[in-house]
Write a protein that holds these residues in place. Structure first.
Motif, PDB file in Angstrom:
ATOM      1  N   LEU A 117      43.483 -24.633  19.479  1.00 33.62           N
ATOM      2  CA  LEU A 117      42.876 -23.325  19.231  1.00 33.62           C
ATOM      3  C   LEU A 117      43.419 -22.083  19.444  1.00 33.62           C
ATOM      4  N   LYS A 118      43.010 -21.236  18.674  1.00 28.12           N
ATOM      5  CA  LYS A 118      43.778 -19.811  18.378  1.00 28.12           C
ATOM      6  C   LYS A 118      43.075 -18.940  19.602  1.00 28.12           C
ATOM      7  N   VAL A 119      44.145 -18.181  20.038  1.00 31.40           N
ATOM      8  CA  VAL A 119      43.647 -17.311  21.241  1.00 31.40           C
ATOM      9  C   VAL A 119      42.885 -16.005  20.381  1.00 31.40           C
ATOM     10  N   GLU A 120      41.918 -15.682  20.728  1.00 32.22           N
ATOM     11  CA  GLU A 120      41.275 -14.425  20.276  1.00 32.22           C
ATOM     12  C   GLU A 120      42.253 -13.358  20.896  1.00 32.22           C
ATOM     13  N   GLN A 121      42.705 -12.216  20.299  1.00 27.04           N
ATOM     14  CA  GLN A 121      42.949 -11.106  20.479  1.00 27.04           C
ATOM     15  C   GLN A 121      41.875 -10.301  20.793  1.00 27.04           C
ATOM     16  N   VAL A 122      41.866  -9.510  21.836  1.00 27.33           N
ATOM     17  CA  VAL A 122      40.729  -8.402  22.026  1.00 27.33           C
ATOM     18  C   VAL A 122      41.235  -6.959  21.404  1.00 27.33           C
ATOM     19  N   THR A 123      40.466  -6.579  20.557  1.00 27.53           N
ATOM     20  CA  THR A 123      40.831  -5.525  19.484  1.00 27.53           C
ATOM     21  C   THR A 123      40.127  -4.050  20.458  1.00 27.53           C
ATOM     22  N   GLU A 124      40.678  -2.948  20.268  1.00 24.49           N
ATOM     23  CA  GLU A 124      40.091  -1.887  20.875  1.00 24.49           C
ATOM     24  C   GLU A 124      38.806  -1.366  20.053  1.00 24.49           C
ATOM     25  N   ALA A 125      37.692  -0.862  20.874  1.00 28.55           N
ATOM     26  CA  ALA A 125      36.550  -0.444  20.023  1.00 28.55           C
ATOM     27  C   ALA A 125      37.036   0.804  19.159  1.00 28.55           C
ATOM     28  N   LYS A 126      36.324   0.590  17.911  1.00 28.48           N
ATOM     29  CA  LYS A 126      36.552   1.849  17.242  1.00 28.48           C
ATOM     30  C   LYS A 126      35.716   3.056  17.681  1.00 28.48           C
ATOM     31  N   VAL A 127      36.366   4.156  17.479  1.00 23.46           N
ATOM     32  CA  VAL A 127      36.000   5.579  17.958  1.00 23.46           C
ATOM     33  C   VAL A 127      35.012   6.102  16.584  1.00 23.46           C
ATOM     34  N   PRO A 128      33.911   6.246  16.840  1.00 25.17           N
ATOM     35  CA  PRO A 128      33.344   6.591  15.642  1.00 25.17           C
ATOM     36  C   PRO A 128      33.863   8.242  15.128  1.00 25.17           C
ATOM     37  N   THR A 129      33.887   8.413  13.985  1.00 22.95           N
ATOM     38  CA  THR A 129      34.384   9.641  13.490  1.00 22.95           C
ATOM     39  C   THR A 129      33.017  10.645  13.409  1.00 22.95           C
ATOM     40  N   PRO A 130      33.275  11.993  13.827  1.00 29.21           N
ATOM     41  CA  PRO A 130      32.105  12.760  13.910  1.00 29.21           C
ATOM     42  C   PRO A 130      31.930  13.191  12.572  1.00 29.21           C
ATOM     43  N   ILE A 131      30.609  13.234  12.267  1.00 31.31           N
ATOM     44  CA  ILE A 131      30.266  13.954  11.018  1.00 31.31           C
ATOM     45  C   ILE A 131      30.347  15.353  10.915  1.00 31.31           C
ATOM     46  N   THR A 132      31.166  15.914  10.045  1.00 28.11           N
ATOM     47  CA  THR A 132      31.420  17.277   9.983  1.00 28.11           C
ATOM     48  C   THR A 132      30.654  17.982   8.777  1.00 28.11           C
ATOM     49  N   GLU A 133      29.970  17.297   7.780  1.00 34.32           N
ATOM     50  CA  GLU A 133      29.398  17.975   6.722  1.00 34.32           C
ATOM     51  C   GLU A 133      27.895  17.641   6.886  1.00 34.32           C
ATOM     52  N   PHE A 134      27.144  18.968   6.614  1.00 36.29           N
ATOM     53  CA  PHE A 134      25.741  18.589   6.770  1.00 36.29           C
ATOM     54  C   PHE A 134      25.048  19.309   5.551  1.00 36.29           C
ATOM     55  N   TYR A 135      23.807  18.801   5.248  1.00 31.83           N
ATOM     56  CA  TYR A 135      22.989  19.462   4.269  1.00 31.83           C
ATOM     57  C   TYR A 135      21.990  20.223   4.818  1.00 31.83           C
ATOM     58  N   THR A 136      21.647  21.427   4.248  1.00 26.76           N
ATOM     59  CA  THR A 136      20.476  22.005   4.661  1.00 26.76           C
ATOM     60  C   THR A 136      19.316  21.365   4.069  1.00 26.76           C
ATOM     61  N   SER A 137      18.233  21.734   4.450  1.00 29.72           N
ATOM     62  CA  SER A 137      16.595  21.023   3.672  1.00 29.72           C
ATOM     63  C   SER A 137      16.863  21.752   2.463  1.00 29.72           C
ATOM     64  N   LYS A 138      17.107  22.979   2.045  1.00 29.51           N
ATOM     65  CA  LYS A 138      17.014  23.598   0.866  1.00 29.51           C
ATOM     66  C   LYS A 138      17.993  23.147  -0.024  1.00 29.51           C
ATOM     67  N   GLU A 139      19.296  22.699   0.478  1.00 28.92           N
ATOM     68  CA  GLU A 139      20.298  22.159  -0.590  1.00 28.92           C
ATOM     69  C   GLU A 139      19.868  20.636  -0.812  1.00 28.92           C
ATOM     70  N   VAL A 140      19.310  20.028  -0.084  1.00 32.40           N
ATOM     71  CA  VAL A 140      18.687  18.492  -0.390  1.00 32.40           C
ATOM     72  C   VAL A 140      17.466  18.764  -1.382  1.00 32.40           C
ATOM     73  N   GLN A 141      16.694  19.827  -1.278  1.00 30.58           N
ATOM     74  CA  GLN A 141      15.627  19.929  -2.238  1.00 30.58           C
ATOM     75  C   GLN A 141      16.261  20.349  -3.436  1.00 30.58           C
ATOM     76  N   GLU A 142      17.075  21.215  -3.694  1.00 27.14           N
ATOM     77  CA  GLU A 142      17.804  21.493  -5.022  1.00 27.14           C
ATOM     78  C   GLU A 142      18.507  20.399  -5.550  1.00 27.14           C
ATOM     79  N   LYS A 143      19.141  19.540  -4.819  1.00 27.20           N
ATOM     80  CA  LYS A 143      20.166  18.521  -5.163  1.00 27.20           C
ATOM     81  C   LYS A 143      19.318  17.248  -5.959  1.00 27.20           C
ATOM     82  N   TYR A 144      18.081  17.020  -5.109  1.00 24.70           N
ATOM     83  CA  TYR A 144      17.161  15.944  -5.503  1.00 24.70           C
ATOM     84  C   TYR A 144      15.901  16.399  -6.211  1.00 24.70           C
ATOM     85  N   GLY A 145      15.833  17.516  -6.449  1.00 24.62           N
ATOM     86  CA  GLY A 145      14.529  18.079  -7.188  1.00 24.62           C
ATOM     87  C   GLY A 145      13.320  17.890  -6.364  1.00 24.62           C
ATOM     88  N   ILE A 146      13.356  18.006  -5.220  1.00 24.57           N
ATOM     89  CA  ILE A 146      12.161  17.798  -4.472  1.00 24.57           C
ATOM     90  C   ILE A 146      11.375  19.441  -4.046  1.00 24.57           C
TER      91      ILE A 146
END
Length: 154
Positions: A117-146
């Motif tokens: 049997l293979k011994v499973e190695q415990v890997t470190e938990a991935k640290v989520p990368t923070p989201i740095t780019e955000f769209y405003t609702s006006k930009e979403v309306q313009e981009k998708y024609g809503i």
């Protein structure tokens, strides 16, 4: 049966002194009697669990010294369900010898399972990368024609 005699006694549960009318009275009140009863039941349950545990441990020690085991004994040794052992047998993970209706597993084969049997190695938990780019609702309306009403503009 009650009598006119008064005997000073000490409650077996709370330790307070009380006057008993019978020599067999052990508790000063119904509440102390009930609490003592519950404690006796709790202790008897703990003793039965302890005996069951000791019985299981002695069964494992007995099985550990045998060279050939039944699937149920192998399950006890490994601490798994007997159906798990049968699944291993059907998958070909564990080698067995069948003598008429008796299925036997060699102890050395069970020990060899842990070598391959293979011994499973415990890997470190991935640290989520923070989201740095955000769209405003006006930009979403313009981009998708809503529009604000929720209908698409064509």
């Amino acid at each position: 049966m009650s009598s006119n005699i008064e005997i000073k006694k000490k409650c077996c549960w709370c330790g307070s002194e009380f006057i008993a009318r019978k020599t067999s009275t052990e508790y000063c009140s119904h509440q102390c009697s009930g609490l003592a009863y519950k404690e006796r039941k709790r202790q008897s349950r703990l003793e039965s669990y302890q005996q069951e545990y000791e019985h299981q441990q002695s069964g494992r020690a007995e099985v550990a010294t045998q060279e050939f085991l039944t699937p149920t004994q192998a399950a006890k040794l490994l601490g798994v369900c007997h159906m798990t052992i049968y699944n291993y047998i059907n998958q070909g993970v564990v080698k067995v010898w069948k003598l008429k209706r008796k299925t036997l597993i060699r102890r050395a084969d069970i020990d060899a399972l842990f070598d391959i049997l293979k011994v499973e190695q415990v890997t470190e938990a991935k640290v989520p990368t923070p989201i740095t780019e955000f769209y405003t609702s006006k930009e979403v309306q313009e981009k998708y024609g809503i529009s604000n009403s929720g209908l698409y503009e064509i």
